[in-house]
Design an enzyme around this catalytic site. Structure first.
Site: not given
Ligand code: ATR
Length: 277
Positions: A66, A70, A91, A133-134, A136, A156
């Site tokens: 986790t 990952k 995972n 678009a992260g 997950a 995103n």
């Molecule tokens: P994970 O592994 O959980 O996907 P991550 O790779 O850090 O974590 O991705 C987080 C995602 O949540 C991204 O799409 C982020 O948007 P950005 O790419 O623009 O940063 C999105 N995110 C996080 N907080 C947000 C918020 N308050 N409003 C909108 N999008 C958010």
């Protein structure tokens, strides 16, 4: 006298204190009469490869991985399943003999199974919007595409990130990418929240009226109370609104199957964890 050695499994991450994986896998083991143990092990990123090797030497047969490990697990796997390669993250590690690790990713299949089997939500020919678009979201795209939706749109905050992600899947599906402001006037059958916004009690800036009739909203996060996205979905008349607890249990069941070739029943375990929250 020969010692009776029991197969060991664990979740590695940092933090792992609150992980529900031990409870889930212990339930699976009882249900399927498998003799195994399942622990949680907190690991520093720089010690990860060493700790996996040690665990394997001490009769470790499999690991769940986790946050934030990952991508590290992806790097140390000696072989990868196709779905893990696409996800860019692992995972689930299957610890084979002689220091060989198979890296898999069961997150996407877990989400698709939760939607289709537990919530009777089919993806075929549906218009689907994914928020975020992260990592997950990357992990769920291929299993979604496999179900042949009509449209797959990623919105995103940072549009370039969505664009780059879509490009990595362009050989199998034409994923559309948009800014949140461009969603106004569009309608979807299914909206998935794959952002981490719920973690900080936030909601991406969504226009009203994005849901078609008979629509489904799904937050990949889960919590005791409705997340901001779930509250927004209810206010906007989504017909069915779910959190990601089922995904958590389904991805665990798929890992369990990878390790033991037995598929446990998930519904009683989902209910048990819901009650304990
Ligand atoms: P994970 O592994 O959980 O996907 P991550 O790779 O850090 O974590 O991705 C987080 C995602 O949540 C991204 O799409 C982020 O948007 P950005 O790419 O623009 O940063 C999105 N995110 C996080 N907080 C947000 C918020 N308050 N409003 C909108 N999008 C958010």
């Amino acid at each position: 006298m020969t010692k009776n050695i029991i197969d060991r499994y664990a979740v590695m991450g940092n933090p792992v204190e609150h992980s529900k994986s031990p409870l889930i896998h212990q339930q699976f083991a009882i249900q399927t009469k498998q003799n195994l143990t399942y622990e949680k092990i907190q690991v520093e990123t720089e010690n990860f490869a060493r700790d996996v090797a040690r665990f394997q030497k001490n009769n470790g047969k499999g690991l769940n991985i986790t946050v934030p490990l990952k991508e590290e697990a992806f790097k140390i796997a000696t072989e990868l399943t196709d779905r893990a390669r696409r996800a860019g993250a692992v995972n689930t590690l299957i610890l084979n003999a002689d220091n060989r690790y198979t890296g898999d990713n069961t997150d996407g299949v877990g989400l698709v199974r939760d939607l289709m089997q537990n919530h009777a939500t089919q993806l075929l020919n549906k218009d689907i919007l994914i928020l975020g678009a992260g990592g997950a979201v990357r992990g769920i795209l291929e299993p979604f595409i496999d179900q042949q939706p009509a449209r797959l749109v990623i919105a995103n905050r940072t549009v370039s990130r969505a664009f780059d992600l879509a490009k990595d899947f362009s050989d199998i599906f034409e994923i559309e990418t948009v800014a949140y402001t461009e969603l106004e006037g569009q309608r979807f059958d299914i909206i998935i929240n794959g952002t981490s916004a719920s973690l900080s009690g936030e909601l991406p800036p969504l226009a009203d009226n994005l849901f078609n009739k008979n629509s489904t909203a799904y937050d990949m996060m889960y919590a005791k109370d409705d997340t901001p996205f779930m509250l927004w979905s209810k206010k906007n008349h989504a017909e069915k609104v779910f959190d990601g607890l089922g995904m958590l249990v389904e991805q665990a069941a798929e890992s369990f199957y990878c390790w033991r070739q037995i598929r446990p029943e998930t519904k009683p375990v989902i209910s048990l964890i819901r009650q304990s929250m």
